[in-house]
Design a protein around this motif. Structure first.
Motif, PDB file in Angstrom:
ATOM      1  N   LYS A   1      -2.465   3.472  -5.125  1.00 54.92           N
ATOM      2  CA  LYS A   1      -2.524   2.295  -4.243  1.00 54.92           C
ATOM      3  C   LYS A   1      -2.169   2.671  -2.805  1.00 54.92           C
ATOM      4  O   LYS A   1      -2.797   2.182  -1.862  1.00 54.92           O
ATOM      5  CB  LYS A   1      -1.574   1.194  -4.738  1.00 54.92           C
ATOM      6  N   LEU A   2      -1.186   3.547  -2.638  1.00 54.67           N
ATOM      7  CA  LEU A   2      -0.825   4.007  -1.300  1.00 54.67           C
ATOM      8  C   LEU A   2      -1.977   4.801  -0.678  1.00 54.67           C
ATOM      9  O   LEU A   2      -2.303   4.613   0.499  1.00 54.67           O
ATOM     10  CB  LEU A   2       0.447   4.863  -1.353  1.00 54.67           C
ATOM     11  N   ALA A   3      -2.597   5.662  -1.470  1.00 53.12           N
ATOM     12  CA  ALA A   3      -3.735   6.450  -0.974  1.00 53.12           C
ATOM     13  C   ALA A   3      -4.876   5.530  -0.549  1.00 53.12           C
ATOM     14  O   ALA A   3      -5.490   5.731   0.501  1.00 53.12           O
ATOM     15  CB  ALA A   3      -4.205   7.428  -2.049  1.00 53.12           C
ATOM     16  N   ARG A   4      -5.146   4.515  -1.332  1.00 55.45           N
ATOM     17  CA  ARG A   4      -6.204   3.559  -0.984  1.00 55.45           C
ATOM     18  C   ARG A   4      -5.836   2.807   0.285  1.00 55.45           C
ATOM     19  O   ARG A   4      -6.665   2.639   1.184  1.00 55.45           O
ATOM     20  CB  ARG A   4      -6.426   2.571  -2.125  1.00 55.45           C
ATOM     21  N   TYR A   5      -4.583   2.368   0.376  1.00 57.50           N
ATOM     22  CA  TYR A   5      -4.149   1.614   1.551  1.00 57.50           C
ATOM     23  C   TYR A   5      -4.291   2.442   2.824  1.00 57.50           C
ATOM     24  O   TYR A   5      -4.775   1.959   3.845  1.00 57.50           O
ATOM     25  CB  TYR A   5      -2.696   1.144   1.372  1.00 57.50           C
ATOM     26  N   PHE A   6      -3.841   3.701   2.768  1.00 53.24           N
ATOM     27  CA  PHE A   6      -3.899   4.557   3.950  1.00 53.24           C
ATOM     28  C   PHE A   6      -5.252   5.260   4.099  1.00 53.24           C
ATOM     29  O   PHE A   6      -5.462   5.989   5.066  1.00 53.24           O
ATOM     30  CB  PHE A   6      -2.763   5.582   3.932  1.00 53.24           C
TER      31      PHE A   6
ATOM     32  N   GLU B   1       5.783  -5.072   4.850  1.00 52.27           N
ATOM     33  CA  GLU B   1       4.333  -5.282   4.967  1.00 52.27           C
ATOM     34  C   GLU B   1       3.564  -4.345   4.044  1.00 52.27           C
ATOM     35  O   GLU B   1       2.605  -4.760   3.388  1.00 52.27           O
ATOM     36  CB  GLU B   1       3.884  -5.080   6.417  1.00 52.27           C
ATOM     37  N   LEU B   2       3.991  -3.098   3.974  1.00 52.47           N
ATOM     38  CA  LEU B   2       3.334  -2.148   3.076  1.00 52.47           C
ATOM     39  C   LEU B   2       3.543  -2.557   1.624  1.00 52.47           C
ATOM     40  O   LEU B   2       2.607  -2.554   0.827  1.00 52.47           O
ATOM     41  CB  LEU B   2       3.865  -0.735   3.315  1.00 52.47           C
ATOM     42  N   ALA B   3       4.763  -2.936   1.297  1.00 49.99           N
ATOM     43  CA  ALA B   3       5.077  -3.362  -0.070  1.00 49.99           C
ATOM     44  C   ALA B   3       4.199  -4.538  -0.491  1.00 49.99           C
ATOM     45  O   ALA B   3       3.641  -4.537  -1.598  1.00 49.99           O
ATOM     46  CB  ALA B   3       6.555  -3.742  -0.172  1.00 49.99           C
ATOM     47  N   GLU B   4       4.071  -5.508   0.384  1.00 50.81           N
ATOM     48  CA  GLU B   4       3.239  -6.672   0.072  1.00 50.81           C
ATOM     49  C   GLU B   4       1.782  -6.261  -0.122  1.00 50.81           C
ATOM     50  O   GLU B   4       1.119  -6.729  -1.053  1.00 50.81           O
ATOM     51  CB  GLU B   4       3.345  -7.706   1.195  1.00 50.81           C
ATOM     52  N   ALA B   5       1.303  -5.353   0.705  1.00 56.13           N
ATOM     53  CA  ALA B   5      -0.102  -4.932   0.643  1.00 56.13           C
ATOM     54  C   ALA B   5      -0.433  -4.227  -0.669  1.00 56.13           C
ATOM     55  O   ALA B   5      -1.547  -4.359  -1.178  1.00 56.13           O
ATOM     56  CB  ALA B   5      -0.432  -4.024   1.820  1.00 56.13           C
ATOM     57  N   ILE B   6       0.533  -3.477  -1.212  1.00 48.54           N
ATOM     58  CA  ILE B   6       0.233  -2.761  -2.460  1.00 48.54           C
ATOM     59  C   ILE B   6       0.941  -3.376  -3.674  1.00 48.54           C
ATOM     60  O   ILE B   6       0.948  -2.808  -4.761  1.00 48.54           O
ATOM     61  CB  ILE B   6       0.547  -1.253  -2.353  1.00 48.54           C
ATOM     62  N   GLU B   7       1.539  -4.547  -3.473  1.00 42.55           N
ATOM     63  CA  GLU B   7       2.122  -5.349  -4.546  1.00 42.55           C
ATOM     64  C   GLU B   7       3.294  -4.674  -5.254  1.00 42.55           C
ATOM     65  O   GLU B   7       3.344  -4.583  -6.475  1.00 42.55           O
ATOM     66  CB  GLU B   7       1.043  -5.764  -5.549  1.00 42.55           C
ATOM     67  N   VAL B   8       4.232  -4.178  -4.452  1.00 41.58           N
ATOM     68  CA  VAL B   8       5.506  -3.666  -4.972  1.00 41.58           C
ATOM     69  C   VAL B   8       6.617  -4.262  -4.119  1.00 41.58           C
ATOM     70  O   VAL B   8       6.351  -4.942  -3.128  1.00 41.58           O
ATOM     71  CB  VAL B   8       5.578  -2.118  -4.952  1.00 41.58           C
ATOM     72  N   SER B   9       7.871  -3.978  -4.469  1.00 43.15           N
ATOM     73  CA  SER B   9       8.984  -4.490  -3.670  1.00 43.15           C
ATOM     74  C   SER B   9       9.233  -3.594  -2.457  1.00 43.15           C
ATOM     75  O   SER B   9       8.854  -2.419  -2.442  1.00 43.15           O
ATOM     76  CB  SER B   9      10.251  -4.564  -4.521  1.00 43.15           C
ATOM     77  N   ARG B  10       9.907  -4.147  -1.449  1.00 40.57           N
ATOM     78  CA  ARG B  10      10.276  -3.353  -0.279  1.00 40.57           C
ATOM     79  C   ARG B  10      11.204  -2.221  -0.708  1.00 40.57           C
ATOM     80  O   ARG B  10      11.122  -1.109  -0.214  1.00 40.57           O
ATOM     81  CB  ARG B  10      10.962  -4.234   0.780  1.00 40.57           C
ATOM     82  N   LYS B  11      12.085  -2.502  -1.653  1.00 37.49           N
ATOM     83  CA  LYS B  11      13.008  -1.475  -2.143  1.00 37.49           C
ATOM     84  C   LYS B  11      12.247  -0.309  -2.771  1.00 37.49           C
ATOM     85  O   LYS B  11      12.660   0.846  -2.626  1.00 37.49           O
ATOM     86  CB  LYS B  11      13.995  -2.079  -3.141  1.00 37.49           C
ATOM     87  N   THR B  12      11.152  -0.580  -3.432  1.00 38.99           N
ATOM     88  CA  THR B  12      10.328   0.498  -4.002  1.00 38.99           C
ATOM     89  C   THR B  12       9.819   1.409  -2.899  1.00 38.99           C
ATOM     90  O   THR B  12       9.914   2.634  -2.994  1.00 38.99           O
ATOM     91  CB  THR B  12       9.146  -0.075  -4.814  1.00 38.99           C
ATOM     92  N   ILE B  13       9.308   0.821  -1.819  1.00 39.64           N
ATOM     93  CA  ILE B  13       8.824   1.629  -0.687  1.00 39.64           C
ATOM     94  C   ILE B  13       9.976   2.440  -0.110  1.00 39.64           C
ATOM     95  O   ILE B  13       9.850   3.642   0.145  1.00 39.64           O
ATOM     96  CB  ILE B  13       8.180   0.742   0.404  1.00 39.64           C
TER      97      ILE B  13
END
Length: 73
Positions: free
Chosen positions: A54-59, A25-37
């Motif tokens: 992008k993570l800072a903006r999301y959180f 879900e986080l990966a999709e929200a910031i447009e990266v792969s789950r493996k990246t997260i």
């Protein structure tokens, strides 16, 4: 947070738990792969500035509240 392999620790796993979201879900929200997260969480991959922002903006918090340098850096 002693499990970091590199010089950068992060709180992504904790922040995800607080929001009750999966890596996918986080990966999709910031447009990266789950493996990246996953690899960022376990400090096998140091994220680019864009991903960190992008993570800072999301959180909705400063990058420095998500990532920190280890003492050995």
């Amino acid at each position: 947070m002693g499990e970091a392999i590199g010089p950068l620790e992060n709180r992504i796993r904790v922040l995800r738990a607080e929001k009750n979201i999966s890596q996918s879900e986080l990966a999709e929200a910031i447009e990266v792969s789950r493996k990246t997260i996953s690899t960022i969480e376990v400090a096998r991959f140091i994220p680019s500035t864009v991903i960190a922002l992008k993570l800072a903006r999301y959180f909705d918090m400063p990058v420095e509240e998500i990532f920190s340098l280890t003492d050995s850096a």
